[in-house]
Design an enzyme around this catalytic site. Structure first.
Site, short mmCIF file in Angstrom:
data_model
loop_
_atom_site.label_atom_id
_atom_site.label_comp_id
_atom_site.label_asym_id
_atom_site.label_seq_id
_atom_site.Cartn_x
_atom_site.Cartn_y
_atom_site.Cartn_z
CB CYS A 251 9.89 58.75 9.62
SG CYS A 251 11.14 57.72 10.42
CG HIS B 28 9.46 54.33 8.02
ND1 HIS B 28 9.96 55.60 7.81
CD2 HIS B 28 8.20 54.33 7.50
CE1 HIS B 28 9.05 56.33 7.19
NE2 HIS B 28 7.98 55.58 6.98
#
Length: 1083
Positions: free
Chosen positions: A211, A1029
């Site tokens: 990510c 994230h």
């Protein structure tokens, strides 16, 4: 809620506006067999002509439908009710089989809750065409677009040309205007795909914790300059990074990704990993580090390719080189100006940058106040426990099944009815019985009420019970007496390293006398449990101890003056300490289990000390420790000597002796005897002056005095077992107090003052272990953490990007170790030394001129060795080496008078050529050098060759000299401490869609265009360091529309991309995010 559900469904669908050229290409590859079979053009044209306006039939029937109509409203309410409110936002589709108008997606009609999909499910009609963009002709059965035309007689003819003409005649403005407005504000999931040169936001496949890579690539793919370069330039000859990035731009283009929801960036990621191996694997990394590695790799690859191809944009005599693509897009320049505060000289340096890394103002959270300390302070101030209060009762220690839980399992404090009304978690015991007759016949006069041993390791907690008085008497026949202590309830959430707390019980330890220190303050007894094998850091090596000796007749209450625990710094004089029995004596962790006629040898060169316990008479020896750190004089008072370092363990020595058994000592050592008798006493005096070679280091355990600030910061919780010793900090002394019938008190105030005068600590000591639990395995638990989380510093003003830029460009004072080497001040010092040298040389030459006006070179050479001393006598100072720092290089004369400057070993210049001068008797001697300038130049060069470095306080200021086309701002949210632990600075940093860098630019900058930027995208980190994230926000839409709407604040179309998931987002949501990397495009 319905609209949110509609948007979420769009994330997995493929809806897009398709241009005519690309649609032709796609339909050539796929042919539909359903068109000729199910479409009747004549019938369709009649139906279209019968409609005056183009409206959604379902939305219109919502008001006028009858129950007996063809499909029935009851059958349709499951799919059209959720979409009525959004019909104005959608496009109108025409069913080619029945001519029915229904609303649906702007792109492909694949949304499950749309009316066009409902019509398909109810009627099984397969073919539709969009009225706004007739090029979109969809077949639900084939899941593909229909061909635009058919080839007849060698000519291509559009089969639906008449249908398209009728649709355009049916009042197209009735829906198109409202659709354009609503679509621009709603931010449909594929709204950015508007034309062939628009950017199509597509999701990127997560290759395994990538990510951090996807969030950066989403922003790079949205930048217009990069996209135009990689899509239009011929990059046939390029490296692996450039080639893979070009392919990714081509896949993300709207013309090539109509039927794809996501793109796989595998080739580009593997190319990056080949040049930066740290990104291999499946671990999380920093997105800013990835960005820098990627841009540097692209720039290096392009420069290497230029060298291989021999491309040169400059002559051989010029050092100018054409900047690479990355430098031309992201490259900027900052100017760093350093000016001397003394002479005003300044130096300016220009440095390139790819991004601005801005520090974020932050501050450490204050440590949490510990519950035990706050409650203890309240108790000591208000006197919550009365003098006449009874001792907390408990079950006998011999009962192994009985426990007094130190930490109850239900996380609640257990009630104690024996305490006063103002009940706290810290249990204070008072009124220990003055007399406690013992059944033991060997001088044991008093049994300690008890102490709780709680040894806490990371996940191990035990507790021992408090014995009752009468139960203790019943168990005194045993060789050991169980010990117990305080029960301190501490918030479990604040205890480090002890996630699970269990209750356990313990009994007497066979073969060891267990006793704990007892402290009493104003008839209030506070049990301080300790243990001996506790080791702190290397700097905590000095120890001290507290020893107690008891008699038989009138045992005294032993206590420490604990009134200044957390209150005013008052220290009471004349403490009285509880007498202990012979078997309970501990000196510096030393444990002696001895009976009559037992002898323990002492250390090298040391005397002995004896303890006598009698039924009729008692004489107590004590130590005057007021002069512990004074001159090593021999103490006149007897005291008990601990053994030498070689004879003790790390926490103290332990000598187990039996009857008629002697432990041999070292060479030249005396002994310490313990005699128990009814009538006689024997007192030995110990010379303690030479016990320590270095008196600032002591290795005798004690409870180290802590200041109030240290206790409030981390607090202490001494939880240890019997026969345990706490080590003290470096340079600390110990206390050895004894009490008996013939009591002689030590000046406690003087003792503590000496400790704190030598250590420089607070005047309000609190006896306890150090504030930091650096050895939790030894039994200490710290309530506070070493790594307190940091928060944004909003004390002055809210944290914003503008504030960070102002902090980045503000003046900085360089001083002390960071002082600046001023070349001007160094040059002035050299000139000053040269002038002084010439001045002294002229004075010396005038002094040695003869009567005829001619100087004697012979005399000069003869006395050259004395020149330096003459210079010293004339000017009144000694020659000194070069001084690196002067107070003022402008005031030369004052510097000379003050002795700040001097010259090093000035030597007479060598005589290179001389003239013969006739003297009396025809003799000739060497005269002055033929060239005085040559000699002087040699001396000047010698002075100039000296390396003189003058450091001055200076002012430094950093400004932007050249603004890049794409401004990248990196907010430093991640930091690493000295121990290597990485922490994240969470919190919202305010930023705006537009930013002006004019006030941060260098005034000498010659750029004509104003440095005004507009936000193009950002990277946000969600969560913590361990489970985080990365997501991104990207500004999409048509490039021409974005350029024309730069002055309108809410004209952008924004998208939120989380790996393969893409959804629309509002500008307000973007501005509320916790940005980590910001991308601004210059307008």
């Amino acid at each position: 809620m319905r609209f949110a559900a509609t948007v979420s469904e769009k994330q997995s669908e493929q809806s897009v506006e398709v241009t005519e050229e690309f649609a032709v290409t796609m339909t050539e590859k796929r042919s539909c067999v359903h068109f000729d079979k199910y479409v009747d053009l004549d019938k369709l044209l009649k139906i279209i002509k019968s409609y005056q306006q183009i409206k959604c039939g379902e939305c219109n029937e919502r008001v006028h439908v009858k129950r007996g109509s063809r499909w029935g409203a009851s059958n349709r309410r499951d799919w059209y009710s959720s979409s009525d409110q959004n019909c104005a936002r959608n496009a109108i589709w025409l069913c080619l089989e029945c001519g029915y108008y229904v609303c649906g997606d702007v792109g492909l009609p694949t949304e499950a809750q749309s009316h066009v999909m409902g019509h398909n499910r109810l009627t099984r009609h397969r073919l539709v065409i969009q009225c706004k963009n007739p090029q979109l002709r969809w077949c639900f059965s084939c899941q593909s677009l229909l061909p635009f035309d058919n080839e007849e007689n060698g000519e291509k003819k559009d089969l639906l040309l008449e249908v398209v003409k009728l649709i355009r005649e049916r009042s197209p403005n009735t829906y198109s205007a409202s659709f354009e407005t609503e679509f621009s504000c709603s931010g449909s999931i594929y709204g950015g795909i508007e034309a062939r040169d628009g950017y199509a936001v597509r999701g990127l496949v997560n290759l395994g914790n990538t990510c951090f890579f996807n969030s950066v690539m989403q922003n790079l793919l949205s930048l217009d300059q990069l996209r135009e370069h990689f899509l239009k330039e011929d990059l046939s000859v390029s490296g692996p990074l450039v080639s893979s990035l070009k392919e990714l731009f081509a896949e993300s283009n709207s013309e090539a990704s109509v039927f794809r929801n996501e793109i796989n960036p595998r080739d580009l990621f593997f190319s990056v990993c080949s040049q930066a191996p740290q990104f291999r694997g499946y671990q999380q990394h920093d997105s800013h580090e990835l960005l820098r590695c990627l841009l540097d790799g692209l720039s290096i690859e392009e420069s290497s390719l230029r060298k291989k191809l021999g491309v040169s944009d400059s002559n051989d005599s010029s050092t100018y080189q054409k900047p690479t693509l990355i430098d031309s897009v992201f490259g900027g320049e900052i100017s760093s100006t350093v000016s001397c505060l003394e002479c005003g000289h300044f130096s300016k340096v220009y440095e390139p940058f790819m991004d601005l890394s801005l520090p974020v103002p932050s501050m450490k959270l204050p440590p949490k106040k510990q519950q035990i300390l706050s409650q203890a302070k309240e108790v000591l101030k208000n006197g919550a426990v009365s003098k006449d209060s009874e001792v907390v009762s408990a079950k006998p220690a011999s009962d192994h099944n009985s426990t007094v839980p130190l930490f109850p399992s239900d996380h609640k404090i257990q009630s104690r009815p024996e305490t006063s009304d103002n009940e706290t978690d810290l249990v204070l015991l008072s009124d220990v019985s003055d007399t406690a007759p013992s059944t033991e016949a060997k001088g044991v006069n008093q049994i300690l009420v008890g102490s709780t041993e709680t040894l806490m390791h990371d996940n191990d907690r035990t507790g021992k019970t408090v014995p009752d008085k009468e139960d203790v008497r019943a168990t005194q026949s045993n060789e050991e007496t169980s010990a117990s202590g305080i029960s301190a309830v501490i918030d479990e959430a604040q205890v480090c390293g002890c996630p699970d707390l269990e209750q356990s019980s313990s009994s007497a330890n066979q073969g060891a006398d267990e006793e704990l220190a007892l402290m009493v303050a104003d008839s209030q007894v506070l049990y301080m449990p300790y243990k001996d094998h506790l080791f702190y850091d290397d700097y905590m090596v000095a120890e001290a101890s507290s020893s107690f000796v008891s008699g038989d007749h009138e045992p005294k209450k032993d206590y420490f003056d604990f009134s200044s625990f957390l209150d005013e710094p008052e220290i009471r004089e004349g403490p009285v300490f509880r007498p202990l029995s012979k078997s309970e004596v501990y000196e510096a962790g030393f444990k002696a289990d001895c009976s009559d006629d037992k002898t323990v040898s002492a250390g090298k060169g040391e005397a002995s000390s004896s303890f006598i316990s009698s039924d009729h008479e008692q004489n107590i020896d004590y130590v005057d420790f007021s002069s512990f750190f004074d001159e090593p004089e021999i103490s006149e008072r007897p005291f008990f000597r601990p053994l030498s370092k070689s004879e003790v363990s790390e926490a103290g020595f332990k000598a187990d002796c039996s009857d008629d058994k002697t432990v041999s000592a070292g060479k030249g050592e005396a002994s310490s005897s313990f005699v128990s008798s009814d009538h006689e006493q024997n007192i030995d005096y110990v010379d303690f002056s030479s016990f320590f070679d270095e008196p600032e280091i002591s290795e005798r355990p004690f409870f180290r005095p802590l200041s109030k600030s240290e206790v409030s910061e981390a607090g202490f919780m001494a939880v240890s077992g019997n026969d345990k010793t706490v080590r003290a900090g470096k340079g600390e002394t110990f206390s050895s107090f004894m009490s008996g019938d013939n009591e002689r008190n030590i000046d406690y105030v003087e003792f503590t003052n000496r400790i704190f005068d030598d250590r420089g600590t607070s005047e309000r000591p609190v006896f306890g272990p150090p504030s930091k639990a650096k050895v939790s395995e030894a039994g200490f638990v710290a309530v506070s953490s070493d790594s307190d989380p940091a928060v944004l510093d909003e004390s002055d003003s809210p944290v914003s990007v503008d504030r960070c830029l102002a902090q980045f460009t503000k003046h900085e004072i360089l001083s002390e170790d960071n002082a600046w080497h001023c070349e001007n001040c160094s040059k002035n010092l050299k000139l000053q030394r040269l002038r002084e040298k010439r001045r002294t040389k002229e004075g010396l030459s005038n002094r040695w001129v003869n009567e005829n006006g001619a100087s004697s070179a012979f005399d000069e050479c003869r006395d050259s060795s004395l020149n330096q001393s003459c210079i010293d006598l004339e000017n009144g100072y000694k020659a000194a080496p070069p001084i690196t720092k002067l107070p003022n290089c402008k005031e030369e004369e004052s510097a000379i008078d003050d002795g700040f400057v001097g010259e090093e070993n000035t030597k007479q210049a060598p005589i290179t050529s001389v003239t013969e001068t006739p003297l009396l008797g025809g003799e000739t001697i060497s005269s002055q050098p033929a060239s005085d300038n040559e000699c002087e130049n040699w001396e000047d060069l010698a002075v100039d060759s000296e390396e003189v470095i003058v450091k001055r306080d200076a002012r430094k200021k950093v400004l932007i000299n050249k603004a890049p086309p794409v401004l990248t701002i990196h907010l430093k949210r991640f930091s690493q401490d000295a121990r290597g632990r990485v922490s994240k600075l969470s919190g919202h940093v305010d930023f705006q869609e537009f930013i002006d860098l004019s006030k941060y630019m260098d005034t000498r900058c010659s750029e004509e265009d104003e440095p005004v930027y507009r936000l193009a995208g950002l990277v946000e980190h969600l969560g913590a360091m361990s489970r985080g994230h990365y997501v991104s926000y990207i500004r999409g839409g048509h490039k021409e529309r974005r350029d024309s709407d730069t002055k309108e604040p809410n004209s952008s179309i924004w998208y939120h991309a989380s790996d393969s998931q893409v959804r629309p987002a509002s500008l307000e949501e973007v501005l509320r995010s916790e940005a980590y990397i910001l991308f601004y495009e210059r307008i």
